[in-house]
Design an enzyme around this catalytic site. Sequence first.
Site, PDB file in Angstrom:
ATOM      1  N   ASN A 176       9.666  22.144   4.999  1.00 22.80           N
ATOM      2  CA  ASN A 176      10.648  21.262   5.654  1.00 22.80           C
ATOM      3  C   ASN A 176      11.732  20.862   4.659  1.00 22.80           C
ATOM      4  O   ASN A 176      12.929  20.921   4.951  1.00 22.80           O
ATOM      5  CB  ASN A 176       9.979  19.985   6.174  1.00 22.80           C
ATOM      6  CG  ASN A 176       8.980  20.260   7.268  1.00 22.80           C
ATOM      7  OD1 ASN A 176       9.038  21.309   7.901  1.00 22.80           O
ATOM      8  ND2 ASN A 176       8.051  19.350   7.487  1.00 22.80           N
ATOM      9  N   ASP A 177      11.287  20.436   3.491  1.00 22.08           N
ATOM     10  CA  ASP A 177      12.263  20.014   2.495  1.00 22.08           C
ATOM     11  C   ASP A 177      12.922  21.202   1.811  1.00 22.08           C
ATOM     12  O   ASP A 177      14.105  21.146   1.488  1.00 22.08           O
ATOM     13  CB  ASP A 177      11.603  19.095   1.457  1.00 22.08           C
ATOM     14  CG  ASP A 177      11.533  17.672   1.977  1.00 22.08           C
ATOM     15  OD1 ASP A 177      12.564  17.200   2.491  1.00 22.08           O
ATOM     16  OD2 ASP A 177      10.463  17.057   1.899  1.00 22.08           O
ATOM     17  N   CYS A 185       3.194  24.729   3.726  1.00 22.14           N
ATOM     18  CA  CYS A 185       3.092  23.670   4.734  1.00 22.14           C
ATOM     19  C   CYS A 185       4.477  23.359   5.278  1.00 22.14           C
ATOM     20  O   CYS A 185       5.448  24.025   4.937  1.00 22.14           O
ATOM     21  CB  CYS A 185       2.385  22.435   4.171  1.00 22.14           C
ATOM     22  SG  CYS A 185       3.116  21.759   2.695  1.00 22.14           S
ATOM     23  N   ARG A 217      17.417  17.425   7.428  1.00 20.73           N
ATOM     24  CA  ARG A 217      16.409  17.828   8.417  1.00 20.73           C
ATOM     25  C   ARG A 217      16.314  16.867   9.583  1.00 20.73           C
ATOM     26  O   ARG A 217      15.679  17.161  10.596  1.00 20.73           O
ATOM     27  CB  ARG A 217      15.033  18.005   7.742  1.00 20.73           C
ATOM     28  CG  ARG A 217      14.489  16.738   7.143  1.00 20.73           C
ATOM     29  CD  ARG A 217      13.297  17.027   6.228  1.00 20.73           C
ATOM     30  NE  ARG A 217      12.039  16.626   6.839  1.00 20.73           N
ATOM     31  CZ  ARG A 217      10.893  16.501   6.166  1.00 20.73           C
ATOM     32  NH1 ARG A 217      10.851  16.770   4.868  1.00 20.73           N
ATOM     33  NH2 ARG A 217       9.802  16.126   6.767  1.00 20.73           N
ATOM     34  N   ARG A 269      -1.873  13.890  -1.052  1.00 23.29           N
ATOM     35  CA  ARG A 269      -0.536  13.871  -1.663  1.00 23.29           C
ATOM     36  C   ARG A 269      -0.179  12.445  -2.038  1.00 23.29           C
ATOM     37  O   ARG A 269      -0.390  11.528  -1.241  1.00 23.29           O
ATOM     38  CB  ARG A 269       0.507  14.423  -0.687  1.00 23.29           C
ATOM     39  CG  ARG A 269       1.905  14.413  -1.298  1.00 23.29           C
ATOM     40  CD  ARG A 269       2.937  15.035  -0.392  1.00 23.29           C
ATOM     41  NE  ARG A 269       3.284  14.157   0.709  1.00 23.29           N
ATOM     42  CZ  ARG A 269       4.144  14.487   1.673  1.00 23.29           C
ATOM     43  NH1 ARG A 269       4.712  15.691   1.666  1.00 23.29           N
ATOM     44  NH2 ARG A 269       4.418  13.656   2.642  1.00 23.29           N
ATOM     45  N   HIS A 322       8.384   8.392   9.830  1.00 26.50           N
ATOM     46  CA  HIS A 322       7.122   7.703  10.140  1.00 26.50           C
ATOM     47  C   HIS A 322       6.948   7.499  11.632  1.00 26.50           C
ATOM     48  O   HIS A 322       5.844   7.537  12.140  1.00 26.50           O
ATOM     49  CB  HIS A 322       6.947   6.419   9.339  1.00 26.50           C
ATOM     50  CG  HIS A 322       7.993   5.394   9.482  1.00 26.50           C
ATOM     51  ND1 HIS A 322       9.111   5.361   8.709  1.00 26.50           N
ATOM     52  CD2 HIS A 322       8.075   4.341  10.305  1.00 26.50           C
ATOM     53  CE1 HIS A 322       9.846   4.320   9.042  1.00 26.50           C
ATOM     54  NE2 HIS A 322       9.248   3.687  10.019  1.00 26.50           N
ATOM     55  N   ARG A 356      -0.599  13.365   4.151  1.00 31.69           N
ATOM     56  CA  ARG A 356       0.620  12.600   3.872  1.00 31.69           C
ATOM     57  C   ARG A 356       0.215  11.134   3.783  1.00 31.69           C
ATOM     58  O   ARG A 356      -0.125  10.528   4.804  1.00 31.69           O
ATOM     59  CB  ARG A 356       1.625  12.763   5.002  1.00 31.69           C
ATOM     60  CG  ARG A 356       2.231  14.146   5.134  1.00 31.69           C
ATOM     61  CD  ARG A 356       3.230  14.156   6.286  1.00 31.69           C
ATOM     62  NE  ARG A 356       4.106  15.305   6.277  1.00 31.69           N
ATOM     63  CZ  ARG A 356       3.925  16.386   7.027  1.00 31.69           C
ATOM     64  NH1 ARG A 356       2.875  16.469   7.826  1.00 31.69           N
ATOM     65  NH2 ARG A 356       4.785  17.382   6.967  1.00 31.69           N
ATOM     66  N   GLU A 370       9.390  22.115  -3.208  1.00 31.07           N
ATOM     67  CA  GLU A 370      10.243  21.704  -2.089  1.00 31.07           C
ATOM     68  C   GLU A 370      11.714  21.697  -2.481  1.00 31.07           C
ATOM     69  O   GLU A 370      12.584  21.478  -1.650  1.00 31.07           O
ATOM     70  CB  GLU A 370       9.881  20.280  -1.649  1.00 31.07           C
ATOM     71  CG  GLU A 370       8.414  20.089  -1.347  1.00 31.07           C
ATOM     72  CD  GLU A 370       8.109  18.724  -0.772  1.00 31.07           C
ATOM     73  OE1 GLU A 370       8.184  18.575   0.447  1.00 31.07           O
ATOM     74  OE2 GLU A 370       7.793  17.803  -1.563  1.00 31.07           O
TER      75      GLU A 370
HETATM   76  C1  PEP Z   1       7.622  19.507   3.709  1.00 27.67           C
HETATM   77  O1  PEP Z   1       8.648  19.043   3.210  1.00 27.67           O
HETATM   78  O2  PEP Z   1       7.537  20.626   4.225  1.00 27.67           O
HETATM   79  C2  PEP Z   1       6.381  18.698   3.729  1.00 27.67           C
HETATM   80  C3  PEP Z   1       5.235  19.206   4.098  1.00 27.67           C
HETATM   81  O3  PEP Z   1       6.500  17.393   3.393  1.00 27.67           O
HETATM   82  P1  PEP Z   1       7.092  16.278   4.389  1.00 27.67           P
HETATM   83  O4  PEP Z   1       7.346  16.948   5.708  1.00 27.67           O
HETATM   84  O5  PEP Z   1       6.076  15.208   4.445  1.00 27.67           O
HETATM   85  O6  PEP Z   1       8.338  15.896   3.652  1.00 27.67           O
HETATM   86 MG    MG Z   2       8.447  17.260   1.975  1.00 26.11          MG
END
Ligand code: PEP
Ligand code: MG
Length: 576
Positions: free
Chosen positions: A457-458, A505, A468, A335, A193, A299, A434
């Site tokens: 990302n996840d 994403c 991460r 989301r 955050h 988000r 994810e």
């Molecule tokens: C991701 O995990 O790629 C994603 C878009 O969600 P966040 O980064 O909010 O976990």
């Molecule tokens: Mg994610």
Amino acid sequence: MTTQPRFVRGQPASEGVVKGLAIVKSRAPDDFAVQEAPAQNAWTLEDFLRALTQTRDQLALFQKTIQERVTEQVTQIFAAHLAILDDPEFTGRIRRRIENGAAVREAITGVWSEYVSALSNTANPYMKEKVQDLTDLVNRLLSNLARSGSAGRVGDYRGRILITSSLFPSDILRLVAEKVEGVVLTAGGVTAHLSVLARSLELPMVLADAAILGTVVDGTPLLVDAHHGLIYIDPPPAVLANYKSLLETRGKPSPEERDVQPHTRTKDGRSIRLLAAIGLVSEAKLAADLKAEGIGLYRSEMPFLIRNGFPSEDEQYTVYRKIAEEMGQREIVFRTLDIGGDKILRYFPTQQESNPFLGLRGIRFTFRHQEIFDTQVRAMLRAGFDRPIKIMFPLVPSVDSFLFAKRLVKKLAADLAAAGAPHQAAPDIGAMIELPCAVGMAAELAEEADFLSIGTNDLVQYMLAIDRTNEQIADWYVPWHPAVLRAIRFVVEAAVSRGKPLSVCGDMASSEELTPVLVGMGITNFTIPPRSIPRMQKLIQTIDASAAKALAEKVLASRTVAEAAALIGVKWKAEY
Ligand code: PEP
Ligand code: MG
């Protein structure tokens, strides 16, 4: 002041390039100005009353400045400070001490420490936050006393880059209001955050835990390249010259950036949609300005993370509605709450987890606390009463969870209908891919869902077992790992064969090196930070889709991570 040029490599947390003079706050924010105000002074009761008024004015101004950039809810942080200031018990105690002969500074810090110890003795879960608010406020009061009435100069950090070991969301808001140029965070890791808030407010931030930063003193010239996580201490002229154009283009989108076309095509004419990933209302405006074809990911955590309690359904509705209005009839994917991992609600006591990223996260959190999910989804459905909004669940682990969540949404829509509330009765419902287990079930998820979105990302984190947020192992966080790319190909095939829209994403979606590979694999929807849209459009216009397909096939066939890196032109030296 140092004279030797020095250089630190950290981790980018919020993009941008800035230069300025260091301002070092190496202690916790709890200690900032309380320790720094001059010990000897002859302040009077009148000085105290003047500082009170001045502090109140400043806080009101903060609220106003920030209100223009983010949602009303964010301003609650300063409202909490104002509430303490307006508490006659607090200021009355200080006043009585002064009238009884105490020095002004001691009267203030004495009452402050009484409050802090009283709070520390309670089991109040907000204790830490309250102590922080109180300390923040006392610091401000003392600073205003010390600066004898120069309200305009208080908290003016123009031209300054803050180096600090501790930072909270309220600090970010305050620092932005105080016009700080950038932040170097030296410890504690950067929570999601903090980074999302800094990005949304375009405050460049780098996380770097190098001992050398401990030797930097106030006033040392710095250049921070938060795109790459680099910090130059006493940057030599050659370095400054290199960064000249980037330093000049900070801030609002340039006319050139605004010149982005409404639609994006590859060199050979394949249509690619660029959608925005946003976390704050203010970014929806930026997304619209930069001609995003829609919001591919909102988000929704931010209104939950930056306040003292759960936002009510109406408060959430206000936020979602603003986004909807900003985007007109363009696609918007809301989301549902993705709490857990490093996104912790400070006001909501949860059990200590030894592996938070494998703990109560994403959709599982909302299943465990279904009332939170219900309130949120109702607000989303209501906000989309006159437009086709979509709802997406994070961290879906199975078809079972997806179907369960989908049933909940349908039931909530039916309840709203029964209550006669205007709402979106049939939103498209999507799943984020994810987790490796979701990849394995991609075909079935594609059958059940209206659309899919790969959260890279996840996905990278869970496929490669690389946290991460852990800077120590960042070299092994490699999105081009052939296993990750093959997983993405598997999901593309699942979605395409079932005729379901799919987007990508996460950071990988705006990676210069990986975009040709993703296009080559058949990805046509990219959900990226709004700021990246002009750059990505230019990049895609240079890509030939059939050449990209050939490249993707080669990369997918790589036997090693190094081979894949070489094919896409990434310099990667780590042993794997
Ligand atoms: C991701 O995990 O790629 C994603 C878009 O969600 P966040 O980064 O909010 O976990
Ligand atoms: Mg994610």
